[in-house]
Every structure is written in C-alpha cells, then in structure tokens.
Design a protein around this motif. Structure first.
Motif, short mmCIF file in Angstrom:
data_model
loop_
_atom_site.label_atom_id
_atom_site.label_comp_id
_atom_site.label_asym_id
_atom_site.label_seq_id
_atom_site.Cartn_x
_atom_site.Cartn_y
_atom_site.Cartn_z
N GLU A 1 0.80 -1.27 0.03
CA GLU A 1 -0.04 0.20 -0.06
C GLU A 1 0.96 1.39 0.15
O GLU A 1 0.84 2.06 -0.87
N ALA A 2 1.72 1.17 1.01
CA ALA A 2 2.33 2.85 1.29
C ALA A 2 3.66 2.58 2.13
O ALA A 2 3.79 1.60 2.90
N ASN B 1 4.97 0.09 -4.25
CA ASN B 1 3.62 0.25 -3.48
C ASN B 1 2.92 1.05 -4.36
O ASN B 1 3.30 1.69 -5.12
N VAL B 2 1.50 1.07 -3.89
CA VAL B 2 0.72 1.87 -4.59
C VAL B 2 0.90 3.33 -4.37
O VAL B 2 1.03 4.20 -5.25
N THR C 1 -3.74 6.03 7.32
CA THR C 1 -4.19 5.41 5.93
C THR C 1 -4.35 6.61 4.78
O THR C 1 -4.93 7.74 5.09
N THR D 1 -4.85 8.17 -2.99
CA THR D 1 -4.86 6.74 -3.76
C THR D 1 -4.92 7.17 -5.22
O THR D 1 -4.04 6.51 -6.21
N THR E 1 -0.44 -8.92 -4.90
CA THR E 1 -0.85 -7.48 -4.14
C THR E 1 -0.95 -8.08 -2.96
O THR E 1 -1.56 -8.82 -2.38
N ASN F 1 -5.21 -5.55 1.73
CA ASN F 1 -6.45 -5.37 1.28
C ASN F 1 -6.50 -4.13 0.33
O ASN F 1 -6.95 -3.83 -0.73
N PRO F 2 -5.68 -3.07 0.75
CA PRO F 2 -5.64 -1.62 0.00
C PRO F 2 -5.33 -1.86 -1.35
O PRO F 2 -5.92 -1.35 -2.32
N SER F 3 -4.22 -2.71 -1.51
CA SER F 3 -3.64 -2.66 -2.85
C SER F 3 -4.21 -3.65 -3.85
O SER F 3 -4.47 -3.48 -4.82
N THR G 1 -7.60 -1.53 -4.97
CA THR G 1 -7.07 -0.60 -5.87
C THR G 1 -6.81 -0.99 -7.15
O THR G 1 -7.13 -0.50 -8.15
N HIS H 1 -0.76 -8.79 3.78
CA HIS H 1 0.43 -7.81 3.89
C HIS H 1 1.05 -8.59 5.06
O HIS H 1 0.61 -8.86 6.15
#
Length: 268
Positions: free
Chosen positions: A124-125, A163-164, A174, A180, A201, A204-206, A209, A241
């Motif tokens: 994610e980040a 990362n995204v 977040t 995003t 991935t 969940n976020p990546s 997305t 993750h």
C-alpha cells in the motif's frame, strides 16, 4: 503516595516515536487550552468569490500550487503514460507536485528489486523505515516479506517490489481515496514497464485498488484475478500484507498456502 517522577525529554520523545509521532507540523508548539480561552476573532469580510481557474498539467510538474484532486489525477495519468522507462517514470514522480504526501515525506519510495523479474509484489504505502531509506519493505514487515519469499526461493534480485503510494503518509495514517487515485496512474505504469508474469498484491488496500474488487482480503486471498495492462493480461494473486501477519501470526498458515501457489506457477 510518592508521586511518580516526571518523564524526561528523552523518555517523552521515545514515547512519541513509538506512537508514530515523528514529524512536527509547525515550528512552534501550540497551546490548545489557551486557544479555548482566547476571545473569538473579530469577523472579517468575506473575500470576493472568484470562479476557479483550471490548472494545466505542466503546472503540477513545475511545482506551482497543488491543483484540485481531479486535475491532479488527470495530470498524473498524462504524465505517467509518457514515461518510456522506469528511470523516466521515477524522474517524473520526483518532479510531480500534485500529491500533498510528497511535501510531508522525506523522500520518494519508488521500488526495489529486479525490474526484469517475473514476479512483482505491490503493497500500500511506505512506513517510517521506508521513508528514511527510500526503499519499500525494509522495516519489520519488510524483513518478514524477505523471509516469506525466501521460503520459495526468491529474493530481491529475483523479485520486484513497490507500493501503490510512493510517499509515506504522515504518522503512517491510511492514505485518503484522493491520494490513492492520484498515485494510481504511476503504479499502473510501473507495472506495465516491469511487465511481470505474476502480480502479487499485498493486503486489502493494494488488492482493491489494483484489482478493482470491493471484497476483503479474507475473501480475495488465494484467488486468481486478471490484471489488464492494455497490452496483455497478467495473472494476479492477493495475499496478506506482512504487517498484518505480524499482528495476526495465526494467518501465516494461509499465507504459506499462497506462497506455495506462487512457487508452483513460477516453476511451471
């Protein structure tokens, strides 16, 4: 009762750092209690309302005032598609001013690993350690990721990691949906340029997305998806993750199942 001694400055700083407070928002401390007692400011005449002026895409790259989110998203999309190489994409992202996260982060966290690898991992980040070193997954979760991929014969010379979001959100908060979406064209172009055979991935976020699903990671992990680059279809597999596995080690068993699936595909 004997009162406890007041914490020292070093102890306070250690507490703040552990809590994720590792950056100052203003140069001087603000007494919030004093603000409550202060008389309200005198009303000021509202400034005349002007019609918003569109901000051109080049203005974002020149470092002018940050545009509205929709303009920034369009600018990121236009800029990303012009990058012919990963190095050119990195330079574009270094000069991009459309995402506010850039101004609170220490540095751009672009990627790590082998751009010729058959497999690409996307989280994610960046976190605090990544923000300091400028590389993704170098903190506690990164060490676990290294162990995970090492268990199936991979390392950072045979995998590519990104990362995204390429800039650390303040305090590891977040990322907002707008942040995003502004960064999405860059990771999409990055995936196109790496062109892996398998996209993993992380979390969940990546997953939501990049794969366009609303389901949670418990439902998506271990399931195959198709990721379209416009030039080809890449097989994509969501998994947990590493940071989540550190908090919930009981799910490492399921993550190991996903890793075995990945190894089987790469060996095929």
């Amino acid at each position: 009762m004997i009162p406890e001694p007041a914490p020292t400055v070093r102890e306070l700083l250690a507490f703040y750092l552990e809590a994720g407070v590792d950056c100052a928002l203003t140069e001087e401390p603000i007494d919030r209690l004093a603000e409550l007692d202060a008389p309200p400011p005198a009303p000021r005449a509202a400034p005349p309302v002007e019609a918003p002026r569109p901000v051109s895409a080049p203005a974002v790259m020149r470092g002018e005032a940050a545009p509205a989110p929709d303009v920034a998203i369009a600018s990121a999309r236009d800029a990303a598609r012009t990058a012919p190489t990963l190095e050119a994409l990195r330079e574009l992202m270094q000069g991009f001013e459309g995402c506010a996260l850039k101004h609170t982060a220490t540095r751009l966290v672009f990627a790590d690993g082998n751009p010729q690898a058959r497999i690409m991992f996307v989280g994610e980040a960046p976190g605090r350690d990544e923000d300091i070193e400028g590389l993704p997954f170098v903190g506690r979760s990164g060490k676990l990721l290294d162990l995970m991929i090492g268990a199936i014969g991979l390392n950072r010379t045979t995998a590519y990691i990104a990362n995204v979001i390429p800039w650390r959100p303040p305090g590891n908060r977040t990322p907002t949906p707008q942040e995003t979406q502004i960064c999405l064209p860059f990771i999409q172009r990055q995936i196109e340029l790496v062109n892996p055979d398998l996209l993993v991935t992380l979390g969940n976020p990546s997953t939501q997305t990049l794969l366009g699903t609303r389901e949670g990671i418990m439902r998506t992990r271990g399931r195959w998806f198709e990721y379209e680059t416009g030039a080809r279809t890449i097989r994509a597999l969501p998994t947990f993750h590493p940071a989540y596995l550190l908090r919930s080690p009981s799910y490492k068993r399921l993550a190991w199942q996903d890793l075995r699936t990945i190894a089987k595909v790469l060996a095929g």
